[in-house]
Scaffold this active site. Structure first.
Site, PDB file in Angstrom:
ATOM      1  N   SER A 305       4.653  22.420  20.685  1.00  0.00           N
ATOM      2  CA  SER A 305       6.055  22.658  20.993  1.00  0.00           C
ATOM      3  C   SER A 305       6.178  23.990  21.729  1.00  0.00           C
ATOM      4  O   SER A 305       5.576  24.169  22.784  1.00  0.00           O
ATOM      5  CB  SER A 305       6.893  22.604  19.719  1.00  0.00           C
ATOM      6  OG  SER A 305       8.264  22.510  20.027  1.00  0.00           O
ATOM      7  N   ASP A 387       9.703  11.325  21.658  1.00  0.00           N
ATOM      8  CA  ASP A 387      10.080  12.704  21.340  1.00  0.00           C
ATOM      9  C   ASP A 387      11.500  12.978  21.844  1.00  0.00           C
ATOM     10  O   ASP A 387      11.780  12.866  23.036  1.00  0.00           O
ATOM     11  CB  ASP A 387       9.097  13.674  21.997  1.00  0.00           C
ATOM     12  CG  ASP A 387       9.156  15.065  21.396  1.00  0.00           C
ATOM     13  OD1 ASP A 387      10.264  15.515  21.064  1.00  0.00           O
ATOM     14  OD2 ASP A 387       8.097  15.708  21.273  1.00  0.00           O
ATOM     15  N   HIS A 416       8.846  14.201  17.720  1.00  0.00           N
ATOM     16  CA  HIS A 416       8.422  15.595  17.851  1.00  0.00           C
ATOM     17  C   HIS A 416       7.625  15.977  16.613  1.00  0.00           C
ATOM     18  O   HIS A 416       8.125  16.645  15.694  1.00  0.00           O
ATOM     19  CB  HIS A 416       9.641  16.492  18.025  1.00  0.00           C
ATOM     20  CG  HIS A 416       9.306  17.859  18.532  1.00  0.00           C
ATOM     21  ND1 HIS A 416       8.793  18.074  19.794  1.00  0.00           N
ATOM     22  CD2 HIS A 416       9.384  19.084  17.951  1.00  0.00           C
ATOM     23  CE1 HIS A 416       8.594  19.361  19.973  1.00  0.00           C
ATOM     24  NE2 HIS A 416       8.930  19.995  18.865  1.00  0.00           N
TER      25      HIS A 416
END
Length: 439
Positions: A305, A387, A416
């Protein structure tokens, strides 16, 4: 059979019936959505159908009202409908895309006061997705100047042993070292958890990994998975505060002073919050490179991320990095929304009021795409089509910009997150590379 036995059997039967009447069964409704191709990937203009099933205790349920919408991922839907479930799965004809990108189908339902949701995302030639962000003419000079500023500061490393974090094979420390500040002469600090394998023979040296964090404000325990396998690991925080404080400290900061740190200073590339963060990652490598236990050669960076963005940036700017591992990379192609498609986290330009020349210019110096274009070392990457935090359009914009050797592991259904399987593949790849098994 005696009357007593008969009465006893009647009693047992009645008790059993009564127990079954009192017994209540409860289950969890699940909405499953899937494209009609196994690989979820289509040619341009090829129609996609989404198959939808609503189950309870793994059995299809009929007679339930559902809502569904289809459209470009992370953008307003182009189709919204209602339907009623039947004993067969529902097929939704969602159309196609004429340009590379992702088409998403979202299905929702309310039942007994609860809300349920499922989604799936079809990719249309994602390998052809190109970034929308531009590279500033002085991009390289901007970061060269930043590194020169950093080099003027002594590392000034501090070590605090953490015996309760350590193991039989690994010594663990909280460390901190000097970093640049924000447009001032006052330096800041970077804090992290250092894990060093215990020496088992004279003059033993180890490869090293810098583990950079995802977004948020939190404590850290260290990255011992690879440390237990003979690799020095440094897991850093980015906010300039110790990483072993009580959880309430981080919760209060996340809800207060650091709630929107990713937007702080976005009108000025020299004062943007991430400038100190990006340079702090390079300073973390300075720290690792100066450890006497480091083998002096084998250094990798990894993260997901926000940490995926930081990994790509660090590997692009620091020639000491020999490989990188990235999952669900953020800060990728941030200007996507300006061009009518999904932009990367933090989705700053989703709000049209933010589309000022100053903010657009600043993001170009920090966009993952512009670092991906400069990568020269091998990397492993993993993300999925579902995601909703880092849209796959944005992640492919960055991944497709990488010309260095690369390996992509697609986890199609994953949002995610990072599954155990993905984590194991990444760790194995990094370990093998650092120990010269993949060179």
């Amino acid at each position: 059979m005696s009357k007593l036995k008969i009465l006893f059997l009647v009693f047992l039967i009645m008790a059993s019936v009564s127990a079954r009447k009192a017994q209540e069964s409860i289950g969890n409704y699940q909405i499953r959505v899937a494209p009609d191709r196994d690989d979820w990937t289509y040619e341009l203009n090829q129609p996609v159908k989404f198959n939808v099933s609503v189950t309870l205790n793994n059995r299809q349920v009929s007679g339930l009202p559902i809502n569904y919408s289809c459209g470009l991922e992370a953008m307003p839907p182009r189709m919204e409908r209602t339907a009623t479930t039947s004993e067969q799965s529902l097929t939704i004809e969602a159309g196609s895309l004429s340009e590379p990108g992702f088409l998403r189908c979202v299905v929702t339902m309310k039942k007994d006061g609860r809300s349920y949701r499922g989604l799936a995302t079809a990719g249309f030639r994602p390998d052809l997705i190109k970034p929308t962000t531009k590279t500033p003419v002085d991009f390289d000079k901007f970061w060269t100047d930043g590194r020169a500023e950093l080099a003027k500061l002594p590392i000034d490393a501090k070590f605090e042993p953490l015996p309760t974090y350590s193991t039989a094979n690994v010594d663990v420390y909280q460390v901190n070292f000097q970093n640049v500040g924000r447009q001032s002469d006052t330096p800041s600090r970077i804090y992290g958890i250092l894990a060093i394998p215990k020496v088992t023979r004279p003059n033993q040296k180890f490869p090293a990994v810098l583990n950079v964090p995802g977004a948020g404000v939190r404590p850290y325990k260290g990255f011992l998975t690879l440390a237990e396998k003979g690799i020095i690991t440094l897991q850093i925080g980015i906010h300039g505060i110790p990483v072993t404080l009580d959880q309430t400290v981080y919760d209060n900061l996340a809800a207060g002073a650091l709630k929107r740190y990713m937007f702080d200073g976005l009108d000025d590339k020299n004062d943007y919050y991430y400038r100190r963060v990006f340079l702090g990652c390079l300073r973390a490598n300075d720290f690792l490179a100066n450890l006497p236990q480091f083998d002096g050669v084998n250094l990798a960076v990894m993260g997901g991320s926000q940490g995926g963005a930081l990994s790509i940036m660090t590997a692009a700017l620091d020639s000491r990095v020999k490989s990188l591992a990235v999952w669900v990379p953020a800060l990728s192609d941030l200007t996507g929304e300006i061009y009518g498609r999904a932009g990367g986290w933090h989705r700053v330009f989703k709000d049209s009021k933010n589309r000022t020349p100053e903010k657009i210019e600043t993001t170009q110096y920090y966009d993952t795409v512009n670092f991906a274009r400069r990568l020269k070392v091998p990397g492993i990457y993993t993300f999925g089509y579902n995601d909703e935090t880092c849209p796959p359009t944005s992640m492919f914009a960055a991944y497709n910009s990488v010309t260095a050797p690369k390996k992509l592991i697609l986890a199609l259904e994953i949002g995610h997150a990072l599954t155990n399987e993905q984590s194991a593949r990444i760790n194995d790849w990094v370990e093998s590379f650092l120990k010269n098994e993949k060179k």
